[in-house]
Design a protein around this motif. Structure first.
Motif, PDB file in Angstrom:
ATOM      1  N   LYS A   1      -3.099   1.854  -0.347  1.00 41.23           N
ATOM      2  CA  LYS A   1      -4.216   1.486  -1.214  1.00 41.23           C
ATOM      3  C   LYS A   1      -3.984   2.016  -2.617  1.00 41.23           C
ATOM      4  O   LYS A   1      -3.551   3.127  -2.814  1.00 41.23           O
ATOM      5  CB  LYS A   1      -5.540   2.068  -0.689  1.00 41.23           C
ATOM      6  CG  LYS A   1      -6.041   1.430   0.568  1.00 41.23           C
ATOM      7  CD  LYS A   1      -6.666   0.111   0.277  1.00 41.23           C
ATOM      8  CE  LYS A   1      -7.325  -0.437   1.522  1.00 41.23           C
ATOM      9  NZ  LYS A   1      -7.687  -1.810   1.378  1.00 41.23           N
ATOM     10  N   SER A   2      -4.278   1.212  -3.588  1.00 44.77           N
ATOM     11  CA  SER A   2      -4.146   1.672  -4.964  1.00 44.77           C
ATOM     12  C   SER A   2      -5.408   2.424  -5.374  1.00 44.77           C
ATOM     13  O   SER A   2      -6.451   2.328  -4.727  1.00 44.77           O
ATOM     14  CB  SER A   2      -3.936   0.479  -5.896  1.00 44.77           C
ATOM     15  OG  SER A   2      -5.128  -0.282  -5.990  1.00 44.77           O
ATOM     16  N   LYS A   3      -5.287   3.171  -6.445  1.00 47.82           N
ATOM     17  CA  LYS A   3      -6.437   3.933  -6.945  1.00 47.82           C
ATOM     18  C   LYS A   3      -7.583   2.989  -7.267  1.00 47.82           C
ATOM     19  O   LYS A   3      -8.744   3.298  -6.984  1.00 47.82           O
ATOM     20  CB  LYS A   3      -6.037   4.732  -8.178  1.00 47.82           C
ATOM     21  CG  LYS A   3      -7.184   5.543  -8.746  1.00 47.82           C
ATOM     22  CD  LYS A   3      -6.787   6.385  -9.925  1.00 47.82           C
ATOM     23  CE  LYS A   3      -7.989   7.169 -10.420  1.00 47.82           C
ATOM     24  NZ  LYS A   3      -7.703   8.029 -11.542  1.00 47.82           N
ATOM     25  N   GLU A   4      -7.258   1.829  -7.814  1.00 48.01           N
ATOM     26  CA  GLU A   4      -8.305   0.866  -8.175  1.00 48.01           C
ATOM     27  C   GLU A   4      -9.048   0.383  -6.933  1.00 48.01           C
ATOM     28  O   GLU A   4     -10.278   0.242  -6.948  1.00 48.01           O
ATOM     29  CB  GLU A   4      -7.709  -0.331  -8.924  1.00 48.01           C
ATOM     30  CG  GLU A   4      -7.152   0.009 -10.291  1.00 48.01           C
ATOM     31  CD  GLU A   4      -5.770   0.666 -10.251  1.00 48.01           C
ATOM     32  OE1 GLU A   4      -5.046   0.509  -9.241  1.00 48.01           O
ATOM     33  OE2 GLU A   4      -5.440   1.360 -11.217  1.00 48.01           O
ATOM     34  N   GLN A   5      -8.321   0.137  -5.850  1.00 45.80           N
ATOM     35  CA  GLN A   5      -8.959  -0.324  -4.619  1.00 45.80           C
ATOM     36  C   GLN A   5      -9.847   0.766  -4.034  1.00 45.80           C
ATOM     37  O   GLN A   5     -10.960   0.494  -3.583  1.00 45.80           O
ATOM     38  CB  GLN A   5      -7.900  -0.752  -3.600  1.00 45.80           C
ATOM     39  CG  GLN A   5      -7.168  -2.024  -3.984  1.00 45.80           C
ATOM     40  CD  GLN A   5      -5.983  -2.285  -3.089  1.00 45.80           C
ATOM     41  OE1 GLN A   5      -5.200  -1.394  -2.811  1.00 45.80           O
ATOM     42  NE2 GLN A   5      -5.854  -3.518  -2.640  1.00 45.80           N
TER      43      GLN A   5
ATOM     44  N   GLU B   1      -1.470   9.641  -0.414  1.00 45.79           N
ATOM     45  CA  GLU B   1      -0.134  10.104  -0.800  1.00 45.79           C
ATOM     46  C   GLU B   1       0.513  10.898   0.325  1.00 45.79           C
ATOM     47  O   GLU B   1       1.708  10.766   0.587  1.00 45.79           O
ATOM     48  CB  GLU B   1      -0.218  10.935  -2.078  1.00 45.79           C
ATOM     49  CG  GLU B   1      -0.554  10.107  -3.301  1.00 45.79           C
ATOM     50  CD  GLU B   1      -0.885  10.929  -4.534  1.00 45.79           C
ATOM     51  OE1 GLU B   1      -0.941  12.182  -4.441  1.00 45.79           O
ATOM     52  OE2 GLU B   1      -1.100  10.329  -5.596  1.00 45.79           O
TER      53      GLU B   1
END
Length: 96
Positions: free
Chosen positions: A18-22, A53
């Motif tokens: 998952k990205s930070k934005e998601q 992470e």
């Protein structure tokens, strides 16, 4: 509710990618629904990113270990072994 969310997300490997934005979008949605407080949202985002992470790191290590086993089982030469052979060939060619 926050603990349930954390446990659920931490269990899935999906969190690792998952990205930070998601993650921020999901947490913002929980704030809008009133399931977590705005003050907790930044901390939760940071915790989820850190867990992602860590999960990614663990997954990378598991893949590396599995690849070592596969290479060994297939009796393939490693990069180090190929490099040593190339060095030896060069040395032998220079002696001729």
């Amino acid at each position: 509710m926050r603990n349930v969310l954390e446990k659920g997300l931490a269990l899935g490997i999906g969190l690792a990618v998952k990205s930070k934005e998601q993650i921020t979008a999901v947490v913002d949605e929980l704030v809008k629904k009133g399931e977590i407080k705005k003050e907790e949202s930044n901390e939760l985002v940071n915790e989820l990113i850190q867990k992602g992470e860590e999960a990614r790191s663990q997954l990378d290590e598991m893949i590396r270990e599995r690849m070592k086993i596969i290479v060994n089982d297939l009796n393939l030469a490693t990069k180090t072994e190929v490099d040593l052979l190339e060095k030896r060939i060069r040395e032998l060619e220079q002696k001729q």
